[in-house]
Enzyme design. Structure first.
Site, PDB file in Angstrom:
ATOM      1  N   LYS A   7       0.825  -1.213   0.000  1.00 32.71           N
ATOM      2  CA  LYS A   7       0.000   0.000   0.000  1.00 32.71           C
ATOM      3  C   LYS A   7       0.860   1.265   0.000  1.00 32.71           C
ATOM      4  CE  LYS A   7      -2.290  -1.138   3.788  1.00 32.71           C
ATOM      5  NZ  LYS A   7      -1.906  -2.505   4.184  1.00 32.71           N
ATOM      6  N   ARG A  36      -9.851   0.296   9.166  1.00 33.68           N
ATOM      7  CA  ARG A  36      -9.381  -1.062   9.423  1.00 33.68           C
ATOM      8  C   ARG A  36     -10.401  -1.874  10.202  1.00 33.68           C
ATOM      9  NH1 ARG A  36      -3.558  -0.113   9.035  1.00 33.68           N
ATOM     10  NH2 ARG A  36      -2.395  -2.047   9.221  1.00 33.68           N
ATOM     11  N   ARG A  84      11.320  -6.420   4.854  1.00 29.94           N
ATOM     12  CA  ARG A  84      11.184  -5.013   5.238  1.00 29.94           C
ATOM     13  C   ARG A  84      11.714  -4.803   6.663  1.00 29.94           C
ATOM     14  NH1 ARG A  84       5.293  -2.337   4.797  1.00 29.94           N
ATOM     15  NH2 ARG A  84       4.995  -3.108   6.894  1.00 29.94           N
ATOM     16  N   ARG A  89      11.504  -1.290  11.420  1.00 28.60           N
ATOM     17  CA  ARG A  89      10.208  -1.274  12.092  1.00 28.60           C
ATOM     18  C   ARG A  89      10.100  -2.470  13.015  1.00 28.60           C
ATOM     19  NH1 ARG A  89       4.966  -0.186   8.375  1.00 28.60           N
ATOM     20  NH2 ARG A  89       4.086  -1.580   9.941  1.00 28.60           N
ATOM     21  N   ARG A 112      -0.485  -9.711  13.233  1.00 33.04           N
ATOM     22  CA  ARG A 112      -1.054  -8.653  12.380  1.00 33.04           C
ATOM     23  C   ARG A 112      -1.896  -9.254  11.260  1.00 33.04           C
ATOM     24  NH1 ARG A 112       4.258  -6.081  10.971  1.00 33.04           N
ATOM     25  NH2 ARG A 112       3.184  -4.814   9.433  1.00 33.04           N
TER      26      ARG A 112
HETATM   27  P1  ADP Z   1       0.882  -2.494   7.919  1.00 25.97           P
HETATM   28  O1  ADP Z   1      -0.192  -2.194   6.913  1.00 25.97           O
HETATM   29  O2  ADP Z   1       2.158  -2.896   7.304  1.00 25.97           O
HETATM   30  O3  ADP Z   1       0.431  -3.416   9.015  1.00 25.97           O
HETATM   31  P2  ADP Z   1       0.672   0.180   9.035  1.00 25.97           P
HETATM   32  O4  ADP Z   1       1.836   1.063   8.985  1.00 25.97           O
HETATM   33  O5  ADP Z   1      -0.517   0.502   8.204  1.00 25.97           O
HETATM   34  O6  ADP Z   1       1.288  -1.218   8.699  1.00 25.97           O
HETATM   35  O7  ADP Z   1       0.159   0.026  10.540  1.00 25.97           O
HETATM   36  C1  ADP Z   1       1.024  -0.312  11.587  1.00 25.97           C
HETATM   37  C2  ADP Z   1       0.236  -0.442  12.900  1.00 25.97           C
HETATM   38  O8  ADP Z   1      -0.402   0.813  13.217  1.00 25.97           O
HETATM   39  C3  ADP Z   1      -0.907  -1.454  12.904  1.00 25.97           C
HETATM   40  O9  ADP Z   1      -0.469  -2.767  13.154  1.00 25.97           O
HETATM   41  C4  ADP Z   1      -1.779  -0.892  14.045  1.00 25.97           C
HETATM   42  O10 ADP Z   1      -1.241  -1.207  15.302  1.00 25.97           O
HETATM   43  C5  ADP Z   1      -1.654   0.615  13.867  1.00 25.97           C
HETATM   44  N1  ADP Z   1      -2.730   1.136  12.984  1.00 25.97           N
HETATM   45  C6  ADP Z   1      -2.565   1.656  11.748  1.00 25.97           C
HETATM   46  N2  ADP Z   1      -3.751   2.008  11.221  1.00 25.97           N
HETATM   47  C7  ADP Z   1      -4.700   1.704  12.148  1.00 25.97           C
HETATM   48  C8  ADP Z   1      -6.108   1.805  12.192  1.00 25.97           C
HETATM   49  N3  ADP Z   1      -6.822   2.307  11.180  1.00 25.97           N
HETATM   50  N4  ADP Z   1      -6.762   1.380  13.318  1.00 25.97           N
HETATM   51  C9  ADP Z   1      -6.074   0.879  14.337  1.00 25.97           C
HETATM   52  N5  ADP Z   1      -4.741   0.742  14.363  1.00 25.97           N
HETATM   53  C10 ADP Z   1      -4.038   1.141  13.281  1.00 25.97           C
END
Ligand code: ADP
Length: 191
Positions: free
Chosen positions: A14, A89, A128, A134, A146
């Site tokens: 993404k 999400r 990554r 990260r 996740r």
């Molecule tokens: P990825 O898509 O690789 O899991 P992101 O950078 O989008 O990584 O998100 C990393 C973390 O941030 C998630 O695992 C969660 O803990 C938090 N997070 C991100 N977006 C949301 C959301 N919309 N609602 C709740 N937690 C979120």
């Protein structure tokens, strides 16, 4: 306005595609993950709260996330549109976003979902983790959590947009250019 939800499991690509899409369509990129990470780095109250959830691979509570996202949208009153990356999400987040955008006289145009096999996701995330530093990418258990959280709480958000005929599934395997081409082809039909 063109408002896109960029959807897909962790590691689907993404972030990479969002960079190309904002340039092509002149949109503001709102990545909830990036915003949380910036808050952690800046040691804000929000960052302190989000950190424990993120490190474990769990979702930050809806109430906190929704409030944060709305305030980010409000910071961009002249935007031609947004790419929501990592949001919504959960179904409550999707409903809150719908209500919020309606109050602003706009709506989501389309959700584009990057489709990538679980095997490929794990491979990409571990890679990554080595490069990005990260914490949530470096540990195989956190990655597994996740993906499970995605399957349990997030995957259903696709149905929310599907019932509104705003859902497009995109093959997420191929070169960055190939996938970008597929995304644009789908998005252009909703402009
Ligand atoms: P990825 O898509 O690789 O899991 P992101 O950078 O989008 O990584 O998100 C990393 C973390 O941030 C998630 O695992 C969660 O803990 C938090 N997070 C991100 N977006 C949301 C959301 N919309 N609602 C709740 N937690 C979120």
């Amino acid at each position: 306005m063109l408002n896109i939800v960029l959807f897909g499991p962790p590691g689907a690509g993404k972030g990479t595609q969002a960079v190309n899409l904002i340039e092509h369509y002149h949109l503001v990129h709102l990545s909830t993950g990036d915003i949380f990470r910036a808050n952690i780095k800046g040691e804000t109250e929000l960052g302190k709260l989000a950190k424990s959830y993120m490190d474990a691979g769990n979702l930050v509570p809806d109430e906190v996330t929704i409030k944060m996202l709305e305030s980010e949208v409000n910071k961009n009153p002249n935007a031609e549109g947004f790419i929501f990356d990592g949001f919504p999400r959960t179904t409550p987040q999707a409903k809150a976003l719908e209500q919020f955008l309606t109050s602003k006289g706009t709506a989501i145009s389309v959700m584009v979902a990057l489709d990538v096999s679980e095997e490929e996701l794990i491979k990409r995330l571990l890679l990554r983790g080595k490069e990005s530093g990260r914490a949530d990418d470096a540990n195989e258990e956190v990655i597994a959590n996740r993906i499970q959280v995605y399957n349990d709480q997030t995957a259903v958000v696709a149905d929310f947009y599907n019932t509104q005929n705003k859902f497009e599934k995109i093959n997420g395997i191929g070169t960055i250019e190939e996938i970008f081409g597929r995304l644009c082809h789908a998005i252009d039909r909703y402009k």
